[in-house]
Enzyme design. Structure first.
Site, PDB file in Angstrom:
ATOM      1  N   GLY A 156      13.453 -28.936  -6.350  1.00  0.00           N
ATOM      2  CA  GLY A 156      12.458 -27.988  -5.859  1.00  0.00           C
ATOM      3  C   GLY A 156      13.070 -26.641  -5.556  1.00  0.00           C
ATOM      4  O   GLY A 156      14.198 -26.337  -5.950  1.00  0.00           O
ATOM      5  N   ASP A 196      24.544 -35.690   4.437  1.00  0.00           N
ATOM      6  CA  ASP A 196      24.567 -34.699   3.362  1.00  0.00           C
ATOM      7  C   ASP A 196      25.170 -33.382   3.826  1.00  0.00           C
ATOM      8  O   ASP A 196      24.696 -32.303   3.462  1.00  0.00           O
ATOM      9  CB  ASP A 196      23.151 -34.469   2.825  1.00  0.00           C
ATOM     10  CG  ASP A 196      23.147 -33.918   1.397  1.00  0.00           C
ATOM     11  OD1 ASP A 196      24.199 -33.967   0.737  1.00  0.00           O
ATOM     12  OD2 ASP A 196      22.081 -33.451   0.951  1.00  0.00           O
ATOM     13  N   LEU A 210      14.240 -17.993  -1.900  1.00  0.00           N
ATOM     14  CA  LEU A 210      15.417 -18.110  -1.040  1.00  0.00           C
ATOM     15  C   LEU A 210      16.446 -19.076  -1.604  1.00  0.00           C
ATOM     16  O   LEU A 210      17.638 -18.953  -1.305  1.00  0.00           O
ATOM     17  CB  LEU A 210      14.993 -18.574   0.366  1.00  0.00           C
ATOM     18  CG  LEU A 210      14.147 -17.601   1.186  1.00  0.00           C
ATOM     19  CD1 LEU A 210      13.697 -18.259   2.481  1.00  0.00           C
ATOM     20  CD2 LEU A 210      14.930 -16.330   1.480  1.00  0.00           C
ATOM     21  N   LYS A 259       9.276 -24.825   1.464  1.00  0.00           N
ATOM     22  CA  LYS A 259      10.007 -25.677   0.527  1.00  0.00           C
ATOM     23  C   LYS A 259       9.001 -26.425  -0.323  1.00  0.00           C
ATOM     24  O   LYS A 259       8.134 -27.128   0.192  1.00  0.00           O
ATOM     25  CB  LYS A 259      10.901 -26.670   1.265  1.00  0.00           C
ATOM     26  CG  LYS A 259      11.722 -27.546   0.318  1.00  0.00           C
ATOM     27  CD  LYS A 259      12.799 -28.326   1.041  1.00  0.00           C
ATOM     28  CE  LYS A 259      13.675 -29.090   0.067  1.00  0.00           C
ATOM     29  NZ  LYS A 259      14.792 -29.806   0.750  1.00  0.00           N
TER      30      LYS A 259
END
Length: 348
Positions: free
Chosen positions: A67, A176, A61, A84
């Site tokens: 990562g 963020d 995805l 994740k």
């Protein structure tokens, strides 16, 4: 339209009470203690197994510096989830657990990706599971020089401001906000959610900018000489980033490259316009925006953090016109001048 997150370092333990009140500091300290409790419990419950033993990979995805995110299904139950995975080579166990636990703490809000309470450790990675977003992220929808349709931009604004209010209500600052961290769950941006909480910190945490500023960096973080010990972070940092993001959604441009008047002429033009209040001083990149959008962004992009409007300011402007239906020839010409300037700078 691109922009990497400016790097920031956690600094010392000395506060300037002009930047934060004792009540605000106490709120952040309570949030930090609550996170420590969740982190301790999650550390003990970390599952040690290899991904392929538990899940079947469907497709990737997303991918980042540290990562990647996979769409997986549970081998026994068939449930689709996002996994994740963070490489141990670039992520500490503590850093992984922190991001995982912040997601667990905040995930009850409909505008925040739900993190499931399963942390995983393999030989090479740490990982955690969350709800999958099958429509990608917001960056893929923003058309250069055009942005999003106004209805979609307002839907994003409504949901993101609510999600950020939830983050702030828990004594945290997201830090963020950018299109890559907004996942799309339904076409037309009818449902979008914040993800990636690796930079989220308790209110009052001392930080200093360690890399070059980017458009989303608030101006108060760009003055390290005034605060060598670091800046106690506040929700106003997220309000600034939200203002920049909304500008991008409505125009397809960044309003500036960095909020430093001496370095960026577009930011200087913005400051001059604010100071004069005259329509003739309106910077060219703002030509596609309505007066209503000007007022909203004027609140969120206030250079003085204590005077900056909160993220919830968005609510009062929803349902009104944010985009001009057509640019005047004069404004269109100014937009072409900006493109020419950018091309010349790139050639240099």
């Amino acid at each position: 339209m691109t922009g990497e997150k400016g790097e920031e370092d956690e600094a010392g333990l000395s506060w300037d009470l002009e930047d934060i009140t004792m009540e605000e500091l106490s709120e952040g300290q309570a949030a930090a203690r609550a996170l420590e409790d969740v982190l301790a419990l999650s550390s003990q419950a970390l599952l040690r197994a290899e991904v392929e033993d538990l899940y079947r990979e469907v497709r990737q995805l997303g991918q980042g510096r540290f990562g990647r995110v996979l769409l997986v299904t549970h081998r026994q139950r068939g449930t689709a989830m996002a996994l994740k995975l963070l490489s141990k080579a670039s992520t500490t166990r503590q850093g992984f657990l922190y991001e995982f636990c912040v997601g667990l703490t905040l995930g009850s809000h409909p505008g925040i990706v739900a993190t499931y309470g399963i942390g995983l450790e393999t030989q090479t990675c740490y990982g955690f599971l969350s709800e999958p977003a099958l429509h990608g992220d917001l960056i893929a929808l923003i058309q250069p020089k055009r942005g999003l349709p106004e209805a979609a931009a307002q839907l994003c604004a409504q949901q993101l401001s609510s999600a950020l209010e939830h983050v702030h209500s828990r004594g945290l600052v997201y830090r963020d906000l950018k299109p890559e961290n907004v996942l799309v769950f339904e076409p037309g941006c009818r449902r979008v959610k914040l993800t990636d909480f690796g930079h989220t910190r308790p209110r009052g945490t001392l930080l200093r900018l360690a890399g070059p500023p980017i458009p989303y960096t608030a101006p108060e973080l760009c003055s390290p000489s005034r605060r060598p010990q670091g800046l106690p972070i506040q929700p106003s940092l997220d309000a600034w980033a939200l203002g920049v993001l909304l500008f991008c959604l409505l125009t397809g441009y960044f309003p500036w490259d960095q909020p430093l008047a001496e370095e960026d002429p577009f930011y200087q033009d913005f400051l001059d316009w604010r100071a004069s209040g005259r329509a003739c001083d309106r910077p060219a990149p703002w030509g596609a925006l309505s007066p209503t959008a000007d007022r909203l962004l004027g609140l969120l992009l206030e250079p003085q953090p204590r005077l900056r409007g909160p993220v919830g300011s968005v609510r009062a402007f929803l349902g009104q016109c944010w985009q001009e239906r057509a640019q005047s020839p004069q404004l269109a010409g100014k937009g072409e001048e900006r493109e020419e300037e950018e091309q010349e700078e790139g050639a240099e």
